[in-house]
Design a protein around this motif. Sequence first.
Motif, PDB file in Angstrom:
ATOM      1  N   ILE A   1      35.195  45.321  14.036  1.00 51.83           N
ATOM      2  CA  ILE A   1      34.067  45.870  14.800  1.00 51.83           C
ATOM      3  C   ILE A   1      32.855  46.073  13.890  1.00 51.83           C
ATOM      4  N   ILE A   2      33.088  46.549  12.682  1.00 52.02           N
ATOM      5  CA  ILE A   2      31.981  46.774  11.742  1.00 52.02           C
ATOM      6  C   ILE A   2      31.317  45.452  11.366  1.00 52.02           C
ATOM      7  N   ARG A   3      32.121  44.409  11.109  1.00 46.52           N
ATOM      8  CA  ARG A   3      31.560  43.095  10.801  1.00 46.52           C
ATOM      9  C   ARG A   3      30.696  42.594  11.953  1.00 46.52           C
ATOM     10  N   GLU A   4      31.208  42.726  13.182  1.00 52.48           N
ATOM     11  CA  GLU A   4      30.463  42.278  14.353  1.00 52.48           C
ATOM     12  C   GLU A   4      29.181  43.091  14.523  1.00 52.48           C
ATOM     13  N   ALA A   5      29.234  44.399  14.259  1.00 52.23           N
ATOM     14  CA  ALA A   5      28.036  45.246  14.352  1.00 52.23           C
ATOM     15  C   ALA A   5      26.996  44.805  13.319  1.00 52.23           C
ATOM     16  N   GLY A   6      27.450  44.444  12.113  1.00 52.33           N
ATOM     17  CA  GLY A   6      26.524  43.952  11.086  1.00 52.33           C
ATOM     18  C   GLY A   6      25.846  42.667  11.521  1.00 52.33           C
ATOM     19  N   LYS A   7      26.616  41.757  12.113  1.00 55.78           N
ATOM     20  CA  LYS A   7      26.033  40.502  12.610  1.00 55.78           C
ATOM     21  C   LYS A   7      24.996  40.792  13.682  1.00 55.78           C
ATOM     22  N   GLN A   8      25.333  41.682  14.612  1.00 51.80           N
ATOM     23  CA  GLN A   8      24.409  42.000  15.699  1.00 51.80           C
ATOM     24  C   GLN A   8      23.137  42.669  15.156  1.00 51.80           C
TER      25      GLN A   8
END
Length: 183
Positions: free
Chosen positions: A35-42
Motif C-alpha cells: 500500500i505504501i509503494r502504491e501511495a508513493g506512485k500515486q
Amino acid sequence: MSLSRKRRKALKRLKGSAEELWLDQQDVLDRANTIIREAGKQAGYLSEEQVKPRVKSAVDSVAPTVSRKVAEVKVAGSTVKKQFSSEVVPALASTLGSAAAVLQSSKNPEFLKDAGKKVKQASKAVKKSAPKSGGSKVGTAFVVSLGVVALVGVGYALWQTFRADDELWIADEDPEPETNPES
C-alpha cells in the motif's frame, strides 16, 4: 524439568498461536508495504499532473520580471563601476594630492616667506593699476568676497577630508554575542 501433560498441551497451543500470529503480522506488513509503494506512485503521478504545472506557470510568470531586473542591476553596477573609476577616483586622487602638497608646503618656512612676498607684490601691482577715481569699489569687494568664498570652500574640503567621523563607517556584520559555555 518435567511438565505435566496439561501444561505441555497448553504450551504447544500457545506456540502454535504465536507462530500463527507471527505469520499474520508478516502478511500485514507485506500488505502495508504494498500500500505504501502504491501511495508513493500515486503521489508521484499527482505531483506530475497537478503540482509541477502550477509551479512551472508561477515561475514562468515571474521569470521575465526577475531576469529584466537582474539585467538592470548588472547595467547599473557596470555604470557605477565606470563612473567611479573614471571620475571619482581621479578627483579623489587629485584632491588628496593637492591637500598633501598644501600641507607639505605649509610646513616649509621659505614657501611662506615667498608666498607673503608674492602676495605683497600682487597687492602693490593691483594698487598701481587700479584707477585713481573716487568711484565705488564694487569690483574690489566682489573679488575679495570671491576669494573669501574660495578660501572657505577649501577649508571645508580639508576639514571634511581629515575629520574623524566614526558614524561614516558601517560594520559589515553584527558581532555575534558571546556565548557563555558555563550557562
